[in-house]
Design a protein around this motif. Structure first.
Motif, PDB file in Angstrom:
ATOM      1  N   ILE A 264       0.852  -1.200   0.000  1.00 42.99           N
ATOM      2  CA  ILE A 264       0.000   0.000   0.000  1.00 42.99           C
ATOM      3  C   ILE A 264       0.888   1.251   0.000  1.00 42.99           C
ATOM      4  O   ILE A 264       0.637   2.208  -0.740  1.00 42.99           O
ATOM      5  N   LYS A 265       1.931   1.213   0.790  1.00 43.11           N
ATOM      6  CA  LYS A 265       2.830   2.366   0.855  1.00 43.11           C
ATOM      7  C   LYS A 265       3.466   2.613  -0.525  1.00 43.11           C
ATOM      8  O   LYS A 265       3.513   3.746  -1.014  1.00 43.11           O
ATOM      9  N   ALA A 266       3.916   1.527  -1.153  1.00 40.18           N
ATOM     10  CA  ALA A 266       4.532   1.670  -2.482  1.00 40.18           C
ATOM     11  C   ALA A 266       3.517   2.213  -3.493  1.00 40.18           C
ATOM     12  O   ALA A 266       3.851   3.062  -4.330  1.00 40.18           O
ATOM     13  N   LEU A 267       2.266   1.745  -3.409  1.00 39.57           N
ATOM     14  CA  LEU A 267       1.245   2.236  -4.354  1.00 39.57           C
ATOM     15  C   LEU A 267       0.968   3.724  -4.123  1.00 39.57           C
ATOM     16  O   LEU A 267       0.826   4.489  -5.080  1.00 39.57           O
ATOM     17  N   THR A 268       0.918   4.150  -2.864  1.00 36.72           N
ATOM     18  CA  THR A 268       0.661   5.589  -2.622  1.00 36.72           C
ATOM     19  C   THR A 268       1.816   6.432  -3.162  1.00 36.72           C
ATOM     20  O   THR A 268       1.588   7.539  -3.647  1.00 36.72           O
ATOM     21  N   GLU A 269       3.015   5.904  -3.111  1.00 39.36           N
ATOM     22  CA  GLU A 269       4.147   6.652  -3.684  1.00 39.36           C
ATOM     23  C   GLU A 269       3.995   6.788  -5.204  1.00 39.36           C
ATOM     24  O   GLU A 269       4.307   7.816  -5.790  1.00 39.36           O
ATOM     25  N   GLN A 270       3.493   5.718  -5.834  1.00 36.86           N
ATOM     26  CA  GLN A 270       3.237   5.776  -7.283  1.00 36.86           C
ATOM     27  C   GLN A 270       2.137   6.800  -7.585  1.00 36.86           C
ATOM     28  O   GLN A 270       2.251   7.589  -8.516  1.00 36.86           O
ATOM     29  N   LEU A 271       1.076   6.800  -6.765  1.00 34.16           N
ATOM     30  CA  LEU A 271      -0.032   7.738  -6.988  1.00 34.16           C
ATOM     31  C   LEU A 271       0.436   9.182  -6.791  1.00 34.16           C
ATOM     32  O   LEU A 271       0.015  10.087  -7.519  1.00 34.16           O
ATOM     33  N   ASP A 272       1.326   9.394  -5.826  1.00 32.78           N
ATOM     34  CA  ASP A 272       1.867  10.749  -5.616  1.00 32.78           C
ATOM     35  C   ASP A 272       2.578  11.232  -6.878  1.00 32.78           C
ATOM     36  O   ASP A 272       2.441  12.382  -7.279  1.00 32.78           O
ATOM     37  N   LYS A 273       3.341  10.342  -7.512  1.00 29.73           N
ATOM     38  CA  LYS A 273       4.065  10.729  -8.734  1.00 29.73           C
ATOM     39  C   LYS A 273       3.097  11.088  -9.862  1.00 29.73           C
ATOM     40  O   LYS A 273       3.417  11.859 -10.746  1.00 29.73           O
ATOM     41  N   LEU A 274       1.904  10.484  -9.811  1.00 29.25           N
ATOM     42  CA  LEU A 274       0.914  10.714 -10.868  1.00 29.25           C
ATOM     43  C   LEU A 274      -0.053  11.839 -10.515  1.00 29.25           C
ATOM     44  O   LEU A 274      -0.935  12.170 -11.298  1.00 29.25           O
ATOM     45  N   HIS A 275       0.092  12.403  -9.299  1.00 30.36           N
ATOM     46  CA  HIS A 275      -0.815  13.449  -8.793  1.00 30.36           C
ATOM     47  C   HIS A 275      -2.257  12.941  -8.733  1.00 30.36           C
ATOM     48  O   HIS A 275      -3.192  13.686  -9.012  1.00 30.36           O
ATOM     49  N   ILE A 276      -2.397  11.668  -8.390  1.00 29.50           N
ATOM     50  CA  ILE A 276      -3.727  11.085  -8.170  1.00 29.50           C
ATOM     51  C   ILE A 276      -4.004  11.113  -6.669  1.00 29.50           C
ATOM     52  O   ILE A 276      -3.169  10.662  -5.873  1.00 29.50           O
ATOM     53  N   GLU A 277      -5.165  11.661  -6.304  1.00 27.77           N
ATOM     54  CA  GLU A 277      -5.508  11.769  -4.883  1.00 27.77           C
ATOM     55  C   GLU A 277      -6.099  10.475  -4.362  1.00 27.77           C
ATOM     56  O   GLU A 277      -6.734   9.724  -5.101  1.00 27.77           O
ATOM     57  N   TYR A 278      -5.920  10.246  -3.055  1.00 27.84           N
ATOM     58  CA  TYR A 278      -6.443   9.032  -2.423  1.00 27.84           C
ATOM     59  C   TYR A 278      -6.724   9.327  -0.961  1.00 27.84           C
ATOM     60  O   TYR A 278      -6.341  10.375  -0.446  1.00 27.84           O
ATOM     61  N   SER A 279      -7.426   8.400  -0.330  1.00 28.82           N
ATOM     62  CA  SER A 279      -7.685   8.558   1.102  1.00 28.82           C
ATOM     63  C   SER A 279      -7.715   7.166   1.742  1.00 28.82           C
ATOM     64  O   SER A 279      -7.548   6.160   1.050  1.00 28.82           O
ATOM     65  N   PHE A 280      -7.925   7.141   3.055  1.00 32.11           N
ATOM     66  CA  PHE A 280      -7.927   5.867   3.783  1.00 32.11           C
ATOM     67  C   PHE A 280      -9.244   5.734   4.549  1.00 32.11           C
ATOM     68  O   PHE A 280      -9.703   6.708   5.178  1.00 32.11           O
ATOM     69  N   ALA A 281      -9.831   4.556   4.494  1.00 35.41           N
ATOM     70  CA  ALA A 281     -11.115   4.347   5.173  1.00 35.41           C
ATOM     71  C   ALA A 281     -10.968   4.630   6.659  1.00 35.41           C
ATOM     72  O   ALA A 281      -9.975   4.229   7.277  1.00 35.41           O
ATOM     73  N   ASN A 282     -11.947   5.348   7.228  1.00 32.02           N
ATOM     74  CA  ASN A 282     -11.871   5.609   8.672  1.00 32.02           C
ATOM     75  C   ASN A 282     -12.991   4.924   9.450  1.00 32.02           C
ATOM     76  O   ASN A 282     -13.161   5.142  10.622  1.00 32.02           O
ATOM     77  N   LYS A 283     -13.776   4.114   8.744  1.00 32.83           N
ATOM     78  CA  LYS A 283     -14.746   3.278   9.466  1.00 32.83           C
ATOM     79  C   LYS A 283     -15.049   2.015   8.661  1.00 32.83           C
ATOM     80  O   LYS A 283     -14.798   1.952   7.459  1.00 32.83           O
ATOM     81  N   LYS A 284     -15.604   1.044   9.387  1.00 31.74           N
ATOM     82  CA  LYS A 284     -15.946  -0.222   8.728  1.00 31.74           C
ATOM     83  C   LYS A 284     -17.218  -0.054   7.919  1.00 31.74           C
ATOM     84  O   LYS A 284     -18.141   0.640   8.339  1.00 31.74           O
TER      85      LYS A 284
END
Ligand code: ZN
Length: 831
Positions: free
Chosen positions: A391-411
């Motif tokens: 997941i960490k590696a994928l977020t680094e890839q998304l940062d390079k692409l300027h694609i935004e993301y977030s993380f679930a904060n509830k089930k």
């Protein structure tokens, strides 16, 4: 005073100032008539700097970094005096207008064109042309230029691949006599391995634009994203017997290209054909160069809203300064420059004439995605627990692409498509799961990089046809039609191992879960730390460990003395490794730490064969992997002297994809070395020269293929050939994860398949990875049958050593993150 006298008077009187204001052309500055020499990169750059220094009101250099070999990368901005003064405000307004920067932008800005030359280093006409284009624009030599400058900012990268460009010039200039030699046998038409096409690490930079695994791409795409141009032109060369290619592009087009983008392909054809028709230059359109795979210099900008295209001049490496074509014509560098210069200006004129409509469509592209989301699936959900490093590696890839993301904060419970099961199902979302939705400026790019099955309108394409990031990062993923988002706060990736004060550790234990453990292991090796591995599952301190656990015992590392704990923890922290400290050698269940099932693993001496016969990009994949990603020493061995080296000085020998019949003179020598404990890793076609030989378990499949009908239609021969091809599709691989090669994996993973495979399962050996079901991408009709019941990763034990068959590369183009652990396991753990 007649006119001539007046002119003479004026020029004598103002002589000095007139001369000082006249910009020298590249020929005047460099001292060579155009097209008579391949320059070195520093010469061309020196000219660009000269232009910027002498025309500061129209030209501004952006320095974007250095290549691996230390050459400067730069992009020159050229515009009217007024636009150059407002350059920064124009840049920011453009980003604001498409939601990539906060604030209200000015809609009435010039259009932004970006011309990239020479991404392939030996397609040298391009950098030679770029300085001519820079001169033409900076000197404002024509009415056309004046018109273009008024409403366009032009960004020019004169040479995207400086290391490859100089590799070609340096080689070619070595063999040039007084005149270029047209004879086809002359050395100047036969570039040696690896050729100038690639960058330092032998990567094709025109396949790396989205992935940005290479330094040159990272710097370039980061600059691109800081501007987000409205048009991007990518200048290339093809074989010297071809003519010239300009848009409209060939099919397949990606389904997400907009109507305006498609329409503009036609416009480009109309503008660019004019000079070619007038001069009688031959050209073609609508063939060969398609718009599908997202990591090219034309598609990546297209999926970022721009009008984008490829140009191809016939020429490249074999053409030299002059080339005798098959049709009898002589092709010179001078001709090639004229053509590429003409399409450079033709394209700028097309944009200039359509600037208002282009901007309107560009803004719409981004704003529509932000407001309405994009695609059938609006959100992609990647599971976090147990996959933290990926997941960490994928977020680094998304940062390079300027694609935004977030993380679930509830089930939550949702419905959607499971990438792994390939069907719609109900699934749970847990806290910290990664959420990426398409309600964002880069919504179209997001959809294209995540979509489970890209729609291919025509299978006649020349690159991979599937690339979904969830497969590349080997992450359990769901696609949902709902809009899902969570918190922007990142989960804590930095794992700290806490010790009680003065706690004396007997051993640290690390479960192998991801490529981070491989990098940790490489670092421990380099620091001479003794490492053991437990192959059998066990339970200690309440935690269960599966197959393959690293043990760092105090025993064997006495040299560290009282620093043992501190040293090991500080290395672990650099790689986010969670170590379990044990104070006793006795475990709760399974074998104790001193058991015979625990082995010491030693740092291997690794050799990699390169050179003629080996695929340069395949060799580059491994070289970059070892040197830059794993950061572990690898010795490059050229095939030309391979038969003379002492194999017994190596522990691991890697043969990348290639033809080895000329390199390996005596395969029995390799077998003797393996028998003495050597490990040979054979990738893709490197397996061919050994398969079926005496003592080798790997054998080609013998089951008779169905006879093809003899009634083939001549006119459809190209289309028919597609039925036998697999340009690159994603398959599930079933794994035996109790074998060291697959330590750290679940029961399956995904890889890109682009070979026909076609070997039997090993009868005496370990079929660690076997081909599972097809997941995404095009597979030729005739191959569907043969791509069944075949090994992909298999190991033969031979004496004390191992023959490791990797019939596909698990680390394709360095972006296939999910395979990196397996490649590292092959080097370190298969013993
Ligand atoms: Zn090219």
């Amino acid at each position: 005073m007649n006119k001539t006298h007046l002119l003479l008077f004026v020029s004598l009187f103002f002589g000095w100032s007139v001369f000082s204001q006249t910009l020298k052309s590249p020929e005047e500055y460099l001292g060579t008539p155009i097209g008579t020499k391949f320059h070195f990169h520093h010469q061309l750059i020196s000219y660009v700097e000269y232009v910027a220094a002498n025309k500061p009101e129209n030209v501004k250099i952006h320095r974007i970094g250095y290549t691996t070999e230390g050459r400067p990368q730069m992009v020159v901005a050229i515009g009217s005096k007024e636009n150059i003064q407002n350059l920064e405000r124009i840049r920011q307004s453009n980003l604001q207008n498409i939601g990539l920067m906060p604030g209200q932008g000015n809609k009435n800005i010039p259009t932004i064109a970006y011309l990239s030359y020479n991404v392939h280093g030996n397609e040298s006409v391009n950098a030679e042309t770029s300085v001519k284009v820079i001169y033409e624009l900076a000197a404002e030599n024509s009415e056309l230029v004046k018109k273009v400058l008024k409403n366009t900012i032009i960004l020019i990268d004169p040479c995207v691949n400086p290391d490859g460009f100089d590799r070609y010039s340096q080689w070619y200039n070595r063999y040039l006599g007084q005149k270029p030699d047209l004879h086809a046998a002359s050395v100047e038409h036969h570039e040696p391995w690896p050729g100038g096409r690639f960058n330092h690490y032998l990567f094709d930079l025109n396949r790396d634009v989205a992935w940005q695994t290479q330094k040159e791409s990272q710097q370039r795409v980061s600059f691109y994203n800081s501007w987000m141009p409205h048009l991007h032109a990518d200048f290339h060369e093809m074989g010297p017997n071809s003519t010239y290619y300009f848009p409209p592009s060939a099919k397949p087009f990606h389904e997400d290209l907009t109507g305006f983008q498609r329409e503009f392909q036609e416009t480009l054809g109309q503008y660019n054909k004019r000079a070619f028709d007038q001069n009688g230059w031959l050209y073609f359109t609508k063939e060969n160069y398609d718009l599908f795979y997202p990591s090219y210099g034309d598609t990546y900008p297209s999926y970022n809203g721009a009008i984008a295209m490829t140009f191809e001049q016939g020429g490249g490496g074999p053409a030299g300064l002059a080339y005798k074509r098959k049709d009898g014509d002589t092709l010179t560098l001078k001709d090639r420059i004229q053509h590429s210069f003409s399409t450079s200006l033709g394209t700028l004129e097309a944009l200039s004439d359509k600037s208002e409509k282009t901007k309107e469509e560009f803004y719409k592209f981004f704003n529509d995605a932000q407001n309405k989301g994009y695609g059938k699936y609006k959100s992609y959900i990647m599971k976090f627990n147990g996959h933290e490093a990926k997941i960490k590696a994928l977020t680094e890839q998304l940062d390079k692409l300027h694609i935004e993301y977030s993380f679930a904060n509830k089930k939550l419970t949702a419905n959607g498509l499971s990438y792994q099961n390939q069907k719609e199902e109900s699934f749970g979302i847990d806290e910290n799961d990664l959420l990426v939705n398409t309600y964002q400026a880069k919504g179209v790019l997001t959809k294209i990089l995540f979509e489970p099955k890209p729609y291919l309108e025509d299978s006649n394409t020349y690159d991979i046809t599937a690339w979904a990031l969830p497969y590349a990062f080997d992450l359990p993923t769901f696609a949902s039609s709902q809009k899902l988002s969570g918190t922007k706060t990142k989960p804590n990736f930095d794992k700290k191992t806490n010790l009680e004060k003065n706690q004396r550790v007997f051993a640290f234990v690390s479960e192998i879960k991801s490529f981070e453990e491989s990098r940790f292991l490489a670092q421990l090796f380099k620091e001479n730390i003794k490492i053991r591995i437990q192959e059998t599952p066990f339970k200690a301190s309440g935690k269960s460990f599966g197959h393959g656990t690293l043990l760092i015992t105090r025993k064997g590392n006495e040299g560290l003395g009282e620093n043992f704990e501190k040293k090991i923890l500080s290395i672990a922290q650099n790689y986010d490794i969670n170590l379990l400290p044990l104070t006793s050698g006795m475990v709760e269940s399974g074998p104790d730490l001193g058991s015979g099932s625990v082995d010491v693993i030693n740092p291997p001496k690794v050799g990699l064969i390169i050179g003629a016969g080996v695929s340069p990009t395949a060799a580059g994949d491994i070289w970059h992997f070892m040197d830059q990603q794993l950061q572990y020493p690898v010795t490059l061995i050229d095939g030309s002297y391979f038969s003379r080296i002492d194999l017994w000085t190596l522990d691991v020998l890697i043969l990348p994809d290639g033809q080895y019949n000329q390199i390996v003179k005596d395969h029995k020598e390799i077998l003797r070395w393996v028998s003495d404990g050597g490990r040979v890793i054979l990738l893709e076609d490197a397996n061919n020269f050994l398969a079926g030989k005496e003592g080798i378990e790997l054998k080609p499949k013998t089951d008779s293929e169905e006879k093809e009908s003899s009634n083939k239609i001549y006119g459809s021969r190209e289309r028919d050939a597609i039925s036998d091809q697999i340009p690159g599709a994603i398959y599930k691989i079933n794994l035996d994860n109790s074998h060291p090669l697959a330590y750290g994996y679940d029961k399956n993973t995904s890889i890109i398949v682009k070979n026909k495979l076609g070997y039997e399962y090993l009868k005496n050996g370990w079929n660690v990875g076997t081909l599972g079901e097809h997941q995404s991408g095009f597979v030729g009709q005739n191959l569907k049958k043969s791509l069944k019941n075949v090994p992909v990763f298999a190991i033969q034990e031979h004496g004390n050593g191992k023959i490791i068959h990797m019939l596909e590369s698990p680390i394709f183009r360095a972006f296939w993150f999910g395979g990196k652990l397996m490649m590292a396991n092959a080097v370190f753990l298969v013993r």
